[in-house]
Design a protein around this motif. Structure first.
Motif, PDB file in Angstrom:
ATOM      1  N   PHE A 135       0.777  -1.094   0.053  1.00 57.97           N
ATOM      2  CA  PHE A 135      -0.002  -0.054  -0.174  1.00 57.97           C
ATOM      3  C   PHE A 135       0.960   1.324   0.092  1.00 57.97           C
ATOM      4  O   PHE A 135       0.412   2.256  -0.550  1.00 57.97           O
ATOM      5  CB  PHE A 135      -1.001  -0.052   1.238  1.00 57.97           C
ATOM      6  CG  PHE A 135      -0.315   0.303   2.370  1.00 57.97           C
ATOM      7  CD1 PHE A 135      -0.370   1.433   3.209  1.00 57.97           C
ATOM      8  CD2 PHE A 135       0.149  -0.895   3.363  1.00 57.97           C
ATOM      9  CE1 PHE A 135       0.432   1.772   4.393  1.00 57.97           C
ATOM     10  CE2 PHE A 135       0.708  -0.658   4.595  1.00 57.97           C
ATOM     11  CZ  PHE A 135       0.761   0.621   5.122  1.00 57.97           C
ATOM     12  N   GLN A 136       2.128   1.188   0.340  1.00 62.38           N
ATOM     13  CA  GLN A 136       2.979   2.296   0.742  1.00 62.38           C
ATOM     14  C   GLN A 136       3.219   2.706  -0.795  1.00 62.38           C
ATOM     15  O   GLN A 136       3.357   4.010  -1.254  1.00 62.38           O
ATOM     16  CB  GLN A 136       4.039   2.059   1.326  1.00 62.38           C
ATOM     17  CG  GLN A 136       4.022   1.976   2.910  1.00 62.38           C
ATOM     18  CD  GLN A 136       3.949   0.545   3.130  1.00 62.38           C
ATOM     19  OE1 GLN A 136       3.515  -0.536   2.169  1.00 62.38           O
ATOM     20  NE2 GLN A 136       4.376  -0.077   4.295  1.00 62.38           N
ATOM     21  N   VAL A 137       3.684   1.852  -1.503  1.00 61.33           N
ATOM     22  CA  VAL A 137       4.063   1.857  -3.114  1.00 61.33           C
ATOM     23  C   VAL A 137       2.765   2.390  -4.070  1.00 61.33           C
ATOM     24  O   VAL A 137       2.946   3.361  -4.602  1.00 61.33           O
ATOM     25  CB  VAL A 137       4.348   0.540  -3.646  1.00 61.33           C
ATOM     26  CG1 VAL A 137       4.811   1.148  -5.393  1.00 61.33           C
ATOM     27  CG2 VAL A 137       5.617   0.322  -2.961  1.00 61.33           C
ATOM     28  N   ILE A 138       1.447   1.817  -3.551  1.00 66.69           N
ATOM     29  CA  ILE A 138       0.279   2.350  -4.295  1.00 66.69           C
ATOM     30  C   ILE A 138       0.020   3.938  -4.138  1.00 66.69           C
ATOM     31  O   ILE A 138      -0.310   4.468  -5.061  1.00 66.69           O
ATOM     32  CB  ILE A 138      -0.832   1.244  -4.018  1.00 66.69           C
ATOM     33  CG1 ILE A 138      -0.747   0.044  -4.417  1.00 66.69           C
ATOM     34  CG2 ILE A 138      -2.157   2.071  -4.351  1.00 66.69           C
ATOM     35  CD1 ILE A 138      -1.589  -0.976  -3.747  1.00 66.69           C
ATOM     36  N   ARG A 139       0.209   4.217  -2.887  1.00 64.14           N
ATOM     37  CA  ARG A 139       0.097   5.483  -2.512  1.00 64.14           C
ATOM     38  C   ARG A 139       1.095   6.363  -3.027  1.00 64.14           C
ATOM     39  O   ARG A 139       0.825   7.431  -3.376  1.00 64.14           O
ATOM     40  CB  ARG A 139      -0.273   5.610  -0.887  1.00 64.14           C
ATOM     41  CG  ARG A 139      -1.318   4.933  -0.539  1.00 64.14           C
ATOM     42  CD  ARG A 139      -1.406   5.378   1.126  1.00 64.14           C
ATOM     43  NE  ARG A 139      -1.883   6.736   1.411  1.00 64.14           N
ATOM     44  CZ  ARG A 139      -1.975   7.264   2.382  1.00 64.14           C
ATOM     45  NH1 ARG A 139      -1.520   6.549   3.581  1.00 64.14           N
ATOM     46  NH2 ARG A 139      -2.233   8.358   2.597  1.00 64.14           N
ATOM     47  N   ALA A 140       2.325   5.882  -3.186  1.00 57.19           N
ATOM     48  CA  ALA A 140       3.288   6.665  -3.649  1.00 57.19           C
ATOM     49  C   ALA A 140       3.144   6.976  -4.892  1.00 57.19           C
ATOM     50  O   ALA A 140       3.557   8.228  -5.612  1.00 57.19           O
ATOM     51  CB  ALA A 140       4.882   6.100  -3.471  1.00 57.19           C
ATOM     52  N   PHE A 141       2.745   6.113  -5.804  1.00 59.26           N
ATOM     53  CA  PHE A 141       2.375   6.195  -7.243  1.00 59.26           C
ATOM     54  C   PHE A 141       1.008   6.808  -7.593  1.00 59.26           C
ATOM     55  O   PHE A 141       0.731   6.752  -8.845  1.00 59.26           O
ATOM     56  CB  PHE A 141       2.745   5.009  -8.043  1.00 59.26           C
ATOM     57  CG  PHE A 141       4.080   4.889  -8.191  1.00 59.26           C
ATOM     58  CD1 PHE A 141       4.957   5.108  -9.128  1.00 59.26           C
ATOM     59  CD2 PHE A 141       4.929   3.949  -7.238  1.00 59.26           C
ATOM     60  CE1 PHE A 141       6.475   5.022  -9.411  1.00 59.26           C
ATOM     61  CE2 PHE A 141       6.256   3.879  -7.321  1.00 59.26           C
ATOM     62  CZ  PHE A 141       7.040   4.242  -8.582  1.00 59.26           C
ATOM     63  N   ASP A 142       0.057   7.124  -6.733  1.00 60.19           N
ATOM     64  CA  ASP A 142      -1.166   7.465  -6.832  1.00 60.19           C
ATOM     65  C   ASP A 142      -1.929   6.693  -7.826  1.00 60.19           C
ATOM     66  O   ASP A 142      -2.588   7.229  -8.766  1.00 60.19           O
ATOM     67  CB  ASP A 142      -1.250   8.775  -7.193  1.00 60.19           C
ATOM     68  CG  ASP A 142      -2.405   9.647  -6.935  1.00 60.19           C
ATOM     69  OD1 ASP A 142      -3.296   9.243  -6.233  1.00 60.19           O
ATOM     70  OD2 ASP A 142      -2.722  10.631  -7.834  1.00 60.19           O
ATOM     71  N   VAL A 143      -2.114   5.417  -7.390  1.00 64.71           N
ATOM     72  CA  VAL A 143      -2.745   4.412  -8.419  1.00 64.71           C
ATOM     73  C   VAL A 143      -3.685   3.781  -7.492  1.00 64.71           C
ATOM     74  O   VAL A 143      -4.377   2.498  -7.816  1.00 64.71           O
ATOM     75  CB  VAL A 143      -1.931   3.471  -9.070  1.00 64.71           C
ATOM     76  CG1 VAL A 143      -1.061   4.002 -10.051  1.00 64.71           C
ATOM     77  CG2 VAL A 143      -0.987   2.699  -7.832  1.00 64.71           C
TER      78      VAL A 143
END
Length: 204
Positions: A47-55
Protein backbone atom coordinates in the motif's frame (compact mmCIF):
# COMPACT_ATOMS: atom_id res chain seq x y z
CA UNK A 1 -46.03 -48.14 -2.19
CA UNK A 2 -46.02 -47.49 -5.95
CA UNK A 3 -46.74 -43.81 -5.36
CA UNK A 4 -43.84 -43.64 -2.89
CA UNK A 5 -41.44 -45.21 -5.41
CA UNK A 6 -42.56 -42.77 -8.12
CA UNK A 7 -42.21 -39.86 -5.72
CA UNK A 8 -38.73 -41.00 -4.70
CA UNK A 9 -37.69 -41.16 -8.36
CA UNK A 10 -39.03 -37.63 -8.90
CA UNK A 11 -37.02 -36.35 -5.93
CA UNK A 12 -33.91 -38.11 -7.22
CA UNK A 13 -34.40 -36.73 -10.72
CA UNK A 14 -34.90 -33.22 -9.39
CA UNK A 15 -31.73 -33.47 -7.31
CA UNK A 16 -29.76 -34.72 -10.33
CA UNK A 17 -30.90 -31.78 -12.47
CA UNK A 18 -29.95 -29.33 -9.72
CA UNK A 19 -26.59 -30.99 -9.10
CA UNK A 20 -25.42 -30.71 -12.72
CA UNK A 21 -25.42 -26.92 -12.57
CA UNK A 22 -24.81 -26.39 -8.86
CA UNK A 23 -21.53 -28.31 -8.92
CA UNK A 24 -20.09 -26.10 -11.65
CA UNK A 25 -21.36 -22.93 -9.98
CA UNK A 26 -19.67 -23.95 -6.74
CA UNK A 27 -16.42 -24.56 -8.61
CA UNK A 28 -16.65 -21.17 -10.32
CA UNK A 29 -17.37 -19.49 -6.99
CA UNK A 30 -14.21 -20.97 -5.48
CA UNK A 31 -12.11 -20.11 -8.54
CA UNK A 32 -13.24 -16.48 -8.59
CA UNK A 33 -12.69 -16.09 -4.83
CA UNK A 34 -8.94 -16.74 -5.02
CA UNK A 35 -8.11 -13.64 -7.15
CA UNK A 36 -9.93 -11.42 -4.63
CA UNK A 37 -7.89 -12.74 -1.73
CA UNK A 38 -4.62 -12.52 -3.69
CA UNK A 39 -5.38 -8.95 -4.80
CA UNK A 40 -6.24 -7.91 -1.25
CA UNK A 41 -3.01 -9.41 0.09
CA UNK A 42 -0.98 -7.65 -2.60
CA UNK A 43 -2.66 -4.32 -1.82
CA UNK A 44 -1.99 -4.68 1.91
CA UNK A 45 1.65 -5.61 1.36
CA UNK A 46 2.34 -2.78 -1.08
CA UNK A 47 0.00 0.00 0.00
CA UNK A 48 2.95 2.38 0.49
CA UNK A 49 3.96 1.97 -3.16
CA UNK A 50 0.35 2.24 -4.31
CA UNK A 51 -0.07 5.55 -2.50
CA UNK A 52 3.34 6.79 -3.60
CA UNK A 53 2.47 6.32 -7.29
CA UNK A 54 -1.15 7.51 -6.75
CA UNK A 55 -2.76 4.43 -8.33
CA UNK A 56 -5.43 3.84 -5.68
CA UNK A 57 -8.24 4.24 -8.20
CA UNK A 58 -6.72 1.56 -10.43
CA UNK A 59 -6.55 -0.92 -7.55
CA UNK A 60 -10.10 -0.08 -6.45
CA UNK A 61 -11.40 -0.66 -9.99
CA UNK A 62 -9.47 -3.90 -10.25
CA UNK A 63 -10.90 -5.08 -6.94
CA UNK A 64 -14.41 -4.11 -8.03
CA UNK A 65 -14.01 -6.09 -11.25
CA UNK A 66 -12.85 -9.18 -9.37
CA UNK A 67 -15.74 -8.95 -6.90
CA UNK A 68 -18.22 -8.57 -9.75
CA UNK A 69 -16.82 -11.69 -11.41
CA UNK A 70 -17.17 -13.54 -8.09
CA UNK A 71 -20.73 -12.40 -7.46
CA UNK A 72 -22.07 -13.80 -10.74
CA UNK A 73 -21.68 -17.52 -9.87
CA UNK A 74 -22.50 -16.78 -6.22
CA UNK A 75 -25.87 -15.21 -7.04
CA UNK A 76 -26.63 -17.93 -9.58
CA UNK A 77 -25.82 -20.56 -6.96
CA UNK A 78 -28.25 -18.98 -4.50
CA UNK A 79 -30.91 -18.78 -7.22
CA UNK A 80 -30.36 -22.47 -8.03
CA UNK A 81 -30.79 -23.35 -4.35
CA UNK A 82 -34.08 -21.43 -4.24
CA UNK A 83 -35.11 -23.19 -7.45
CA UNK A 84 -34.56 -26.56 -5.79
CA UNK A 85 -36.28 -25.50 -2.56
CA UNK A 86 -39.43 -24.36 -4.37
CA UNK A 87 -39.73 -27.58 -6.35
CA UNK A 88 -39.08 -29.76 -3.32
CA UNK A 89 -41.84 -27.88 -1.55
CA UNK A 90 -44.18 -28.41 -4.50
CA UNK A 91 -43.50 -32.16 -4.50
CA UNK A 92 -44.06 -32.34 -0.74
CA UNK A 93 -47.34 -30.44 -1.01
CA UNK A 94 -48.39 -32.65 -3.93
CA UNK A 95 -47.83 -35.72 -1.74
CA UNK A 96 -49.99 -34.26 1.02
CA UNK A 97 -52.64 -33.29 -1.55
CA UNK A 98 -52.79 -36.79 -3.04
CA UNK A 99 -52.98 -38.30 0.45
CA UNK A 100 -55.75 -35.92 1.45
CA UNK A 101 -57.74 -36.69 -1.70
CA UNK A 102 -57.30 -40.41 -1.15
CA UNK A 103 -58.56 -40.09 2.42
CA UNK A 104 -61.49 -37.98 1.28
CA UNK A 105 -62.47 -40.37 -1.51
CA UNK A 106 -62.18 -43.28 0.92
CA UNK A 107 -64.59 -41.69 3.38
CA UNK A 108 -66.53 -44.45 5.07
CA UNK A 109 -63.84 -47.03 4.35
CA UNK A 110 -60.99 -45.42 6.31
CA UNK A 111 -61.27 -44.55 9.96
CA UNK A 112 -60.48 -41.05 11.22
CA UNK A 113 -57.39 -42.34 13.02
CA UNK A 114 -55.92 -43.89 9.87
CA UNK A 115 -56.79 -40.77 7.89
CA UNK A 116 -54.96 -38.51 10.32
CA UNK A 117 -52.00 -40.89 10.47
CA UNK A 118 -51.77 -41.00 6.67
CA UNK A 119 -51.67 -37.21 6.33
CA UNK A 120 -49.13 -36.93 9.17
CA UNK A 121 -46.88 -39.51 7.53
CA UNK A 122 -47.24 -37.77 4.17
CA UNK A 123 -45.98 -34.54 5.73
CA UNK A 124 -43.05 -36.28 7.36
CA UNK A 125 -42.09 -38.29 4.27
CA UNK A 126 -42.06 -35.14 2.16
CA UNK A 127 -39.79 -33.39 4.65
CA UNK A 128 -37.47 -36.41 4.91
CA UNK A 129 -37.12 -36.77 1.15
CA UNK A 130 -36.48 -33.03 0.75
CA UNK A 131 -33.83 -33.17 3.49
CA UNK A 132 -32.16 -36.17 1.83
CA UNK A 133 -32.00 -34.44 -1.56
CA UNK A 134 -30.74 -31.15 -0.10
CA UNK A 135 -28.08 -32.88 2.03
CA UNK A 136 -26.88 -35.10 -0.79
CA UNK A 137 -26.56 -32.26 -3.29
CA UNK A 138 -24.86 -29.98 -0.76
CA UNK A 139 -22.33 -32.68 0.15
CA UNK A 140 -21.45 -33.32 -3.48
CA UNK A 141 -21.11 -29.63 -4.33
CA UNK A 142 -18.87 -29.08 -1.30
CA UNK A 143 -16.60 -31.84 -2.60
CA UNK A 144 -15.42 -29.35 -5.24
CA UNK A 145 -13.12 -27.97 -2.51
CA UNK A 146 -11.52 -31.40 -2.16
CA UNK A 147 -11.19 -31.51 -5.94
CA UNK A 148 -9.32 -28.21 -5.95
CA UNK A 149 -6.95 -29.41 -3.22
CA UNK A 150 -6.29 -32.55 -5.25
CA UNK A 151 -5.51 -30.43 -8.32
CA UNK A 152 -3.06 -28.33 -6.30
CA UNK A 153 -1.23 -31.45 -5.14
CA UNK A 154 -0.66 -32.39 -8.79
CA UNK A 155 0.93 -29.08 -9.76
CA UNK A 156 4.62 -29.33 -10.65
CA UNK A 157 6.90 -28.09 -7.90
CA UNK A 158 9.72 -25.66 -8.45
CA UNK A 159 13.11 -27.23 -8.80
CA UNK A 160 15.80 -26.36 -6.28
CA UNK A 161 19.42 -25.91 -7.25
CA UNK A 162 21.86 -28.24 -5.66
CA UNK A 163 23.37 -26.81 -2.53
CA UNK A 164 26.93 -25.69 -3.06
CA UNK A 165 29.31 -24.64 -0.35
CA UNK A 166 31.01 -21.26 -0.82
CA UNK A 167 34.74 -20.80 -0.24
CA UNK A 168 35.76 -19.67 3.21
CA UNK A 169 37.09 -16.39 1.75
CA UNK A 170 33.77 -15.57 0.00
CA UNK A 171 32.94 -12.80 -0.78
CA UNK A 172 36.36 -11.56 -1.89
CA UNK A 173 35.34 -8.22 -3.37
CA UNK A 174 31.56 -7.79 -2.95
CA UNK A 175 31.01 -6.97 -6.63
CA UNK A 176 27.70 -8.01 -8.21
CA UNK A 177 27.32 -8.70 -11.94
CA UNK A 178 23.99 -9.34 -13.72
CA UNK A 179 24.31 -10.42 -17.35
CA UNK A 180 21.20 -10.89 -19.55
CA UNK A 181 19.06 -11.98 -16.61
CA UNK A 182 15.52 -13.19 -17.45
CA UNK A 183 13.24 -13.76 -14.47
CA UNK A 184 9.59 -14.90 -14.24
CA UNK A 185 7.44 -15.85 -11.27
CA UNK A 186 6.21 -18.97 -13.05
CA UNK A 187 7.07 -20.76 -16.26
CA UNK A 188 3.65 -19.99 -17.78
CA UNK A 189 3.87 -16.21 -17.14
CA UNK A 190 5.59 -13.38 -18.94
CA UNK A 191 9.06 -12.54 -17.57
CA UNK A 192 9.20 -9.56 -15.23
CA UNK A 193 12.89 -9.06 -15.98
CA UNK A 194 14.02 -9.29 -19.58
CA UNK A 195 17.69 -9.28 -20.58
CA UNK A 196 18.74 -7.19 -17.56
CA UNK A 197 22.46 -6.46 -17.24
CA UNK A 198 24.16 -4.28 -14.64
CA UNK A 199 27.10 -4.24 -12.28
CA UNK A 200 27.41 -3.04 -8.70
CA UNK A 201 30.93 -2.28 -7.59
CA UNK A 202 32.16 -2.99 -4.09
CA UNK A 203 31.20 -0.31 -1.63
CA UNK A 204 28.34 1.16 -3.69
Amino acid sequence: MIALVVLGWMYHRLGSIFLDGSRELKRLTALTMSPILVHFEEAMDGFQVIRAFDVQSSFVEDNRRRIKAHMKPTVLGLAASRWLGVRLGILGNALVLVTGLSVTLGYGYISAGYAGLSITWALQIGEILAWMVATTTKTETMMSSVERVTEFTKLPTEGFAEEQSAPSSWPDHGTIHFEDVVLAYRSDQEPVLKQVSFSVAAGE
